[in-house]
Structures are given as C-alpha cells and as structure tokens.
Write an enzyme that holds these catalytic residues in place. Structure first.
Site, short mmCIF file in Angstrom:
data_model
loop_
_atom_site.label_atom_id
_atom_site.label_comp_id
_atom_site.label_asym_id
_atom_site.label_seq_id
_atom_site.Cartn_x
_atom_site.Cartn_y
_atom_site.Cartn_z
N HIS A 86 0.75 -1.28 0.02
CA HIS A 86 -0.06 0.01 0.03
C HIS A 86 1.01 1.27 0.16
CE1 HIS A 86 -3.86 -2.29 1.92
NE2 HIS A 86 -3.20 -2.63 0.61
N ASP A 141 -5.41 -7.37 -5.34
CA ASP A 141 -4.96 -6.51 -4.45
C ASP A 141 -4.29 -5.39 -4.81
OD1 ASP A 141 -2.54 -7.71 -4.45
OD2 ASP A 141 -3.07 -9.11 -2.79
#
Length: 259
Positions: A86, A141
């Site tokens: 992230h 993801d």
C-alpha cells in the site's frame, strides 16, 4: 548482493528497474523495500521531474513471490499488503510528478496493479496482463479493484478478476488499461523518450492534475469544480504558467523549470 531494484537518475528522469529477472521480478521483501526507497528518493529529489518504472529481463512483474511468503516474519496477507504494498501504490499516485510504467513482459497479480498505478502505461507488443488472484483462491489486491473498474469498466473488471484470463497488450490497450503499445525492441527507447519529455514540462501543473484526478471519483460536480478552481489559482501563480503564457504570446517554445 545484487540490488533488487536498480535506480538511475538522468536528464530529470528517475528510472526504477525491477531486477529479479530469474523470477520475472516477483515481489519479495527486498524488492518491495528497495522499490519504496526508490520511489521516495525520486519524490524527494528536486532534480527529478518524471519517474519511469520497468522490469529487467523478459517480464515486468509476476506479482508476489509466493515462495518467499512468511520468510520475512509477515505471515498475514493483509498485514503484508498494508506494510509493503500500500505505501508504494499510494506514493506513486500521490507523487507530484508524472509516473510512466513500461510493461516489457508479463504483468500479473500485484505486478499488474503496480503497472496500473502509473500515470501513463506503455506496453511492449508481447506484454500480457493477468489478474491471477482467483487461480490460487485470493482476491485482487494492491489497487486492482480500484484501477481496473475505473479504466476498463465494471463488467470487464469483474470478468478479468473472476475468470483470471490473460490478455495481451493490444487487448489491454483496447479496453483502456494501456495508453500505447510499442514494438518490443522499441519500448524502452519510447518510454525513455516520453519520460524525458515529461521532465521538461510544467511539473507543478502535473502534480496538481494528479491531485485533481485523485479527488474526482469521490466528488460531485460542484465539489470537483471547486477543486479545479482552487488548483487553478495555485497553478496560475506558478513560474511555469507565467513562462507558458509568455512563450505563447512571443510565439516561442517555453522553457519550463518545474516550479
């Protein structure tokens, strides 16, 4: 020890090359750490005005290195994503400089997410894109469920994620995941040429363009109009805007400084 990510800065461009070609640049702890360091280095270097990300060898990035899972002390996939993936995706999207990704081979799983995190995505004709997650019982993801529906539309995003079918570069371009496709032996030259061009352009304006686009999907029209007005006030006071207007009036090529 060989670096997992090569960093080179020249002519205003920071080039980050994923460098685990023996495993198609699959992401392990070292690669993710070095990639984050490289992205942060490029973001903080005033001499860098554009970023280019590509892969060494015959692949861009095959996604997570499944053989390395858990070897660095992080066994939970969610924790791994929050701590390693992230920050990189967010840094690329928030970086106030344009990011070009040059997909020179397979971009699978989180490798596809990384490619789509660029502002301008280029691909070699032999490149391929694969939402591989469902093949091993996982969900997309590293931003894929954000990028793919926005670029290719919800129906295509659902089919790509559920069916996990590989698509080639020309199909990726057709559905909006890729900006341009180049011959394999021309990709790196074309990507470098584009990045060097971007490095001569009004960098501050590019940063504000990214800022506006990042907010656009969460705003209604009135709110987005206000975002544009606020950013335009800032942009119009920049040295680059003054130079751009002067060059237009004087019928000459502008000399932007990125500020």
């Amino acid at each position: 020890m060989t670096a997992s990510v090569l960093y080179q800065a020249s002519e205003g461009v920071a080039t980050l090359t994923l460098n685990r070609p023996d495993v198609l640049n699959a992401m392990n702890g070292d690669l993710m750490r070095e990639l984050r360091e490289g992205v942060e280095r490029a973001a903080g270097d005033a001499g860098v005005r554009a970023v280019l990300i590509t892969g060494a060898g015959r692949g861009f990035c095959a996604g997570a290195d499944l053989a390395a899972r858990g070897k660095d002390g992080i066994s939970d996939s969610g924790t791994l994503l929050r701590e390693r993936y992230h920050p990189i995706i967010m840094a690329l999207r928030q970086m106030p400089k344009p990011v070009v990704t040059a997909v020179n081979g397979v971009a699978a799983g989180a490798g596809m997410s990384l490619a789509l995190a660029g502002d301008v995505v280029l691909a070699a004709r032999s490149a391929s894109f694969l939402q591989a997650f469902s093949k091993i019982g996982l969900v997309p993801d590293a931003g894929s469920t954000y990028f793919v529906p926005r670029y290719a539309g919800e129906m295509r995003a659902r089919a790509l994620a559920i069916l996990a079918e590989k698509i080639d570069a020309e199909e990726a371009q057709r559905i909006g995941l890729v900006w341009k496709v180049h011959a394999d032996d021309a990709l790196q030259d074309e990507a470098g040429k584009l990045a060097r061009h971007l490095a001569t352009m009004p960098t501050m304006a590019y940063g504000m363009i990214k800022e506006a686009l990042n907010q656009s999907f969460d705003n209604d029209l009135a709110a987005q109009l206000e975002v544009e007005a606020t950013l335009q006030s800032r942009a119009s006071r920049s040295d680059d805007c003054k130079e751009g207007v002067a060059a237009f009036m004087e019928k000459r090529k502008p000399q932007f400084k990125g500020r």
